[in-house]
Write an enzyme that holds these catalytic residues in place. Structure first.
Site, PDB file in Angstrom:
ATOM      1  N   HIS A  60      14.564  71.969  50.681  1.00 13.99           N
ATOM      2  CA  HIS A  60      13.652  73.132  50.701  1.00 13.99           C
ATOM      3  C   HIS A  60      13.085  73.341  52.100  1.00 13.99           C
ATOM      4  O   HIS A  60      11.996  72.855  52.437  1.00 13.99           O
ATOM      5  CB  HIS A  60      12.517  72.906  49.697  1.00 13.99           C
ATOM      6  CG  HIS A  60      11.773  74.150  49.350  1.00 13.99           C
ATOM      7  ND1 HIS A  60      11.461  74.498  48.055  1.00 13.99           N
ATOM      8  CD2 HIS A  60      11.267  75.143  50.119  1.00 13.99           C
ATOM      9  CE1 HIS A  60      10.804  75.641  48.051  1.00 13.99           C
ATOM     10  NE2 HIS A  60      10.678  76.058  49.303  1.00 13.99           N
ATOM     11  N   HIS A  67      12.636  76.435  55.400  1.00 14.18           N
ATOM     12  CA  HIS A  67      12.738  77.840  55.834  1.00 14.18           C
ATOM     13  C   HIS A  67      13.093  77.832  57.316  1.00 14.18           C
ATOM     14  O   HIS A  67      12.268  77.426  58.137  1.00 14.18           O
ATOM     15  CB  HIS A  67      11.401  78.562  55.619  1.00 14.18           C
ATOM     16  CG  HIS A  67      10.987  78.625  54.180  1.00 14.18           C
ATOM     17  ND1 HIS A  67      11.298  79.689  53.360  1.00 14.18           N
ATOM     18  CD2 HIS A  67      10.301  77.750  53.408  1.00 14.18           C
ATOM     19  CE1 HIS A  67      10.803  79.470  52.144  1.00 14.18           C
ATOM     20  NE2 HIS A  67      10.192  78.300  52.151  1.00 14.18           N
ATOM     21  N   ASN A  73      14.440  83.665  51.666  1.00 10.82           N
ATOM     22  CA  ASN A  73      13.518  84.783  51.966  1.00 10.82           C
ATOM     23  C   ASN A  73      13.689  85.192  53.438  1.00 10.82           C
ATOM     24  O   ASN A  73      12.861  84.894  54.289  1.00 10.82           O
ATOM     25  CB  ASN A  73      12.062  84.455  51.599  1.00 10.82           C
ATOM     26  CG  ASN A  73      11.568  83.133  52.156  1.00 10.82           C
ATOM     27  OD1 ASN A  73      12.336  82.296  52.606  1.00 10.82           O
ATOM     28  ND2 ASN A  73      10.265  82.941  52.146  1.00 10.82           N
ATOM     29  N   HIS A  88      11.150  78.781  42.096  1.00 14.49           N
ATOM     30  CA  HIS A  88       9.773  78.879  42.597  1.00 14.49           C
ATOM     31  C   HIS A  88       9.009  79.438  41.402  1.00 14.49           C
ATOM     32  O   HIS A  88       9.182  80.598  41.037  1.00 14.49           O
ATOM     33  CB  HIS A  88       9.717  79.834  43.795  1.00 14.49           C
ATOM     34  CG  HIS A  88       8.317  80.176  44.230  1.00 14.49           C
ATOM     35  ND1 HIS A  88       7.818  79.825  45.454  1.00 14.49           N
ATOM     36  CD2 HIS A  88       7.321  80.845  43.604  1.00 14.49           C
ATOM     37  CE1 HIS A  88       6.560  80.257  45.556  1.00 14.49           C
ATOM     38  NE2 HIS A  88       6.240  80.889  44.445  1.00 14.49           N
ATOM     39  N   HIS A 116       8.752  72.587  44.584  1.00 13.55           N
ATOM     40  CA  HIS A 116       7.393  72.185  44.979  1.00 13.55           C
ATOM     41  C   HIS A 116       6.362  72.133  43.850  1.00 13.55           C
ATOM     42  O   HIS A 116       5.433  72.947  43.818  1.00 13.55           O
ATOM     43  CB  HIS A 116       6.877  73.076  46.107  1.00 13.55           C
ATOM     44  CG  HIS A 116       7.169  74.549  46.007  1.00 13.55           C
ATOM     45  ND1 HIS A 116       6.828  75.320  44.919  1.00 13.55           N
ATOM     46  CD2 HIS A 116       7.781  75.393  46.861  1.00 13.55           C
ATOM     47  CE1 HIS A 116       7.197  76.565  45.123  1.00 13.55           C
ATOM     48  NE2 HIS A 116       7.794  76.630  46.297  1.00 13.55           N
ATOM     49  N   ASN A 173       1.558  77.881  49.784  1.00 13.34           N
ATOM     50  CA  ASN A 173       1.713  78.274  48.386  1.00 13.34           C
ATOM     51  C   ASN A 173       2.849  77.460  47.760  1.00 13.34           C
ATOM     52  O   ASN A 173       3.958  77.518  48.265  1.00 13.34           O
ATOM     53  CB  ASN A 173       2.043  79.766  48.310  1.00 13.34           C
ATOM     54  CG  ASN A 173       2.070  80.256  46.882  1.00 13.34           C
ATOM     55  OD1 ASN A 173       1.341  79.751  46.036  1.00 13.34           O
ATOM     56  ND2 ASN A 173       2.936  81.207  46.596  1.00 13.34           N
ATOM     57  N   ASP A 229       9.264  71.792  52.125  1.00 16.91           N
ATOM     58  CA  ASP A 229       8.861  73.215  52.164  1.00 16.91           C
ATOM     59  C   ASP A 229       8.456  73.589  53.591  1.00 16.91           C
ATOM     60  O   ASP A 229       7.470  74.304  53.810  1.00 16.91           O
ATOM     61  CB  ASP A 229       7.747  73.522  51.159  1.00 16.91           C
ATOM     62  CG  ASP A 229       7.620  75.027  50.875  1.00 16.91           C
ATOM     63  OD1 ASP A 229       8.402  75.808  51.450  1.00 16.91           O
ATOM     64  OD2 ASP A 229       6.742  75.411  50.086  1.00 16.91           O
ATOM     65  N   GLY A 241       2.166  78.686  54.426  1.00 16.22           N
ATOM     66  CA  GLY A 241       3.294  77.906  54.936  1.00 16.22           C
ATOM     67  C   GLY A 241       2.901  76.990  56.073  1.00 16.22           C
ATOM     68  O   GLY A 241       2.169  77.375  56.981  1.00 16.22           O
TER      69      GLY A 241
HETATM   70  O1  DOR Z   1       3.798  78.263  51.705  1.00 14.84           O
HETATM   71  C1  DOR Z   1       4.794  78.912  51.481  1.00 14.84           C
HETATM   72  N1  DOR Z   1       5.565  79.377  52.463  1.00 14.84           N
HETATM   73  N2  DOR Z   1       5.100  79.190  50.218  1.00 14.84           N
HETATM   74  C2  DOR Z   1       6.082  80.034  49.895  1.00 14.84           C
HETATM   75  O2  DOR Z   1       6.257  80.257  48.739  1.00 14.84           O
HETATM   76  C3  DOR Z   1       6.884  80.684  50.934  1.00 14.84           C
HETATM   77  C4  DOR Z   1       6.828  79.952  52.204  1.00 14.84           C
HETATM   78  C5  DOR Z   1       7.267  80.796  53.355  1.00 14.84           C
HETATM   79  O3  DOR Z   1       8.360  81.347  53.309  1.00 14.84           O
HETATM   80  O4  DOR Z   1       6.528  80.862  54.354  1.00 14.84           O
END
Ligand code: DOR
Length: 383
Positions: A44, A46, A78, A161, A196, A241, A268, A287
């Protein structure tokens, strides 16, 4: 050939020694005070490309991962474009081919992650680790049912999610959607992974589902294991989140990690630009970054405190995700100095993201060498 005969090995993995120009590496890192772990695998992260390269690129994210003992990561969808069909996935496939760590993209469950129409799951399936609409829940039950039916036929995992925005309380938002998705997984036979998890109720639901034989797994992140509401400051570093919950939730997560209800730890890793995280707790974007702190904070906070065993921690960061997501790690390992103590300083991160609740934490554990498929992808200058 000279090998790592002195380094203590922890965890199960197939060792394949570095093969290219690494004689010097053997002599520097073949010491009895060092330990060797299998490569870590984070399901997980990004990495923000394509679409948001001002926050992170695949190159900067992968460099941070390699320097922290990771050899494989799965990138969340995303992005812009959202990888909802092969044409939209292609830009990412081109970028990941040169990364030092193995990068396995997720495909989105719905077109544009908008929750209205299902993505081209069949077209994407050969190229993706699994399917997820990370960042948002899938509100439409019928749509989620159909996605699960199609993923079951494809032999692909759905990583949910879980967040039902019809509820006010963030804890309830999570567990209500987990409860619904577990029912759908039972009905459809789809292999389901929960992203998460952060609440006590989520742990209870997943524990029960596992007992009843459902094909379900889950992850939590280091911040849910190490923090609770008493430690939150009015600072964007604490904004993510799902949010951090009560000490009671943290306790349930720790127990679930030890007993295996929580299969794995994922970070995450969600980088944002400095300005996007400098607006205080309320206004900062959700995030935090996680790759470059995960092992040291967990080792220091959980293993050194006698809360979780080192073997279980390494399994949760490596073998368990590798097994569940069918990610090969043979030939992947890292050498660590667990006696090296230092203070977390985001200024030294390779990631573009610098926002972490662990800023300033004193920790133990420094990655010295990371090897992927027999080749060194990170060699520390320190030793
Ligand atoms: O904290 C988070 N960041 N929660 C999410 O669901 C998305 C993620 C993000 O892409 O920044």
């Amino acid at each position: 050939m000279v090998g790592f005969d002195k380094v203590k090995k922890i965890g199960t993995f197939t060792e394949q020694l570095p093969s290219e120009g690494c004689e010097d590496v053997f002599s520097r890192f073949n010491k009895s005070e060092y330990v060797m772990f299998p490569g870590f695998c984070d399901v997980h992260v990004h990495f923000r490309e394509p679409g948001f390269s001002y926050k992170e690129t695949i190159a900067t994210g992968a460099a941070g991962a390699a320097a922290s003992g990771y050899t494989a990561v799965c990138t969340m969808p995303n992005l812009n474009p959202v990888p909802d069909c092969l044409e939209h996935l292609r830009p990412q496939l081109e970028l990941i081919s040169g990364a030092p760590v193995s990068v396995y993209p997720y495909g989105s469950i719905t077109v544009g992650e908008k929750g209205r129409e299902i993505s081209d799951l069949e077209g994407l399936a050969p190229y993706v680790a699994a399917f997820s609409d990370d960042g948002v829940g899938v509100a439409d039950k019928g749509l989620m049912r159909e996605a699960m039916q199609r993923c079951r036929a494809l032999g692909k995992l759905i990583a949910g999610h879980c967040e039902d925005l019809r509820y006010e309380d963030p804890r309830e938002r999570e567990w209500r959607e987990i409860e619904r998705n577990l029912r759908l997984a039972d009905e459809t036979g789809c292999a389901f992974h929960v992203c998460h998890i952060s609440t006590k109720e989520s742990v209870g639901l997943i524990r029960e589902a596992k007992r009843s034989g459902l094909d379900v797994s889950c992850e939590t992140a280091p911040h849910y294991l190490l923090l609770n509401t008493a430690l939150i400051e009015d600072d964007g570093r604490f904004k993510m989140n799902p949010p951090i919950h009560r000490a009671e939730d943290q306790g349930a997560l720790l127990e679930a990690l030890s007993d295996g209800t929580i299969d794995m730890i994922a970070t995450d890793h969600a980088p944002h630009a400095a300005e996007e995280k400098a607006r205080g707790f309320e206004k900062s974007l959700n995030g935090i970054v996680g790759l470059e702190t995960a092992f040291p904070v967990l080792y220091t906070g959980l293993v050194m405190e006698g809360i979780v065993s080192l073997e279980r921690l390494v399994e949760a960061m490596s073998t368990a995700p590798s097994r569940r997501f069918s990610i090969p790690l043979s030939g992947d390992f890292a050498v660590w100095d667990l006696t090296h103590d230092y203070t977390i300083d985001p200024a030294g991160f390779r990631s573009k993201g610098r926002s972490t609740p662990f800023d300033g934490w004193p920790v133990l554990g420094k990655c010295l060498l990371t090897v992927r498929d027999g080749k060194a992808i990170y060699i520390s200058e320190d030793k």
